[in-house]
Design an enzyme around this catalytic site. Sequence first.
Site, PDB file in Angstrom:
ATOM      1  N   LYS A   1      -1.510 -13.687  -9.198  1.00  0.00           N
ATOM      2  CA  LYS A   1      -2.715 -12.856  -9.055  1.00  0.00           C
ATOM      3  C   LYS A   1      -3.874 -13.781  -8.741  1.00  0.00           C
ATOM      4  CE  LYS A   1      -3.858  -8.470  -9.436  1.00  0.00           C
ATOM      5  NZ  LYS A   1      -3.027  -7.256  -9.364  1.00  0.00           N
TER       6      LYS A   1
ATOM      7  N   ASP B   1      -6.433  -5.459  -4.581  1.00  0.00           N
ATOM      8  CA  ASP B   1      -6.599  -4.981  -5.950  1.00  0.00           C
ATOM      9  C   ASP B   1      -8.040  -4.457  -5.981  1.00  0.00           C
ATOM     10  OD1 ASP B   1      -5.057  -5.119  -8.730  1.00  0.00           O
ATOM     11  OD2 ASP B   1      -7.124  -5.592  -9.188  1.00  0.00           O
TER      12      ASP B   1
END
Length: 452
Positions: free
Chosen positions: A125, A165
């Site tokens: 991430k 995201d």
Amino acid sequence: MSMIDEVIQKVKSKDKDQPEFIQAVTEVMETLRPTVDKHPEFVKAKIYERIVEPDRMIIFRVPWEDDNHEVQVNRGFRVQFNNAIGPYKGGLRLHPSVNLSIVKFLGFEQLFKNALTTLPMGGSKGGSDFDPKGKSDAEVMRFTYAFMRELYRHIGPDTDVPAGDIGVGGREIGYLFGYYKKIVNEHTGVLTGKGLEYGGSLIRPQATGYGVTYFAAEMLATRGTDFGGKVVAISGSGNVAQYAVEKVTQLGGKVITMSDSNGVVVDEEGINAEKLVFVMDLKDVRRGRISEYLHKYPQAKYFGGKSVWDVIKEESLHVDVALPCATQNEISEDHASALVKNGVVCVAEGANMPSLLGAIKIFQDNHVLFGPAKAANAGGVAVSGLEMSQNSMRLSWTSEEVDSRLRDIMKSIHKASLEAAEAYGRKGDYLAGANIAGFIKVARAMLAYGIV
Ligand code: NDP
Ligand code: 2IT
């Protein structure tokens, strides 16, 4: 002290300034207790200790120039958590709250989620504390270029494949991919969520919202029911929320809420397909605020400064199904109790870690079907995996093909979670089941490699 307690304690003391990461580790480790006796080989190889330590964490300076020619400096992150089962894979978040704790919690969650998708993807991430709100397209472009100027050396189609995201959608992926392609001189599947013209997959924009709805439908089916006539509360009004609204409505549910960080819209007549078109234009094209919904649909109500879950509690709104699709820790214990009191039978997490640990306990103690994020919202990264496959094969599937694969994957995650829960003595517990099933796959791969 048990080995699991020791792992949690060690993370709490080593990473004491990382509350979100500690929360994610605690949630996973607590549910892995039944695996300890059954897998002495994992214990011996210290898989539990090793899995909470990322492979590497990259933190970098992102300098860029705003429209007034002033130099701005942000902080960039990429946490490559674990690539035991495939190349690192996970989104990029642009939000002022982004810090190492948040990126680590998201990377840790991603690891198990990706393992559940049935596709070969490791977990990572990244993101930055850059706030895209109120920035011009040119500023977003200059920031994303500056971000990629460092990130490019750490990623690659077989190394690490970022995606979107919070704060990263089609516009940002376009700039990021365009700049990567320019400096590396390769047109590869290095990012997912790309535009259809340059290697994107049909259904990727829809995938997380559709997937969470398919997952909730699977859970409802275990109780012999479906979305028909159900009142559904959804938080957020971004990518995940929008396509959850679309799919729930198609399946016969009535969505009565959407929100953003400023407030909540309650439309008791239902946010139908036509109203959703308005919201999509408002949020994605005009980049406006959800309060503007009332300019077009004045019969709805707006509650400023509150979350969907505050409003359900304060107004005692009846809700059958709740799909949190905004951000982490939006549902507290109080919110969970209010949802139970107001009739909720099913909660499926579109966002990552939207429920506090205490809230999850309240849902489970009250026999609410609870679909944890890493199972329920895995549809997004699953279709990212399908985008990678299509890029490697240099072909593209139809939307029917991708949607049908997405549906099958969500069914298989649902089944794997239930089966693992039962096999490890936690029948019906989707949280334990998803964590155990994801963990076992990664742990076996780590074991096969020896001590690396
Ligand atoms: P978007 O940026 O498209 O939308 C986010 C939405 O949530 C916006 O309405 C935003 O409001 C709201 N929001 C964000 N932060 C906060 C906050 N701190 N408080 C209140 N509201 C907030 O992001 P996505 O829809 O892509 O992501 C939503 C969630 O889903 C995140 O948790 C993400 O990690 C998760 N997720 C996303 C996937 C994807 O494929 N995109 C896949 C799986 C999970 P505002 O406009 O005011 O900022
Ligand atoms: O949290 C998530 O699963 C995502 N933001 C999507 C990640 C991806 O690589 O598609």
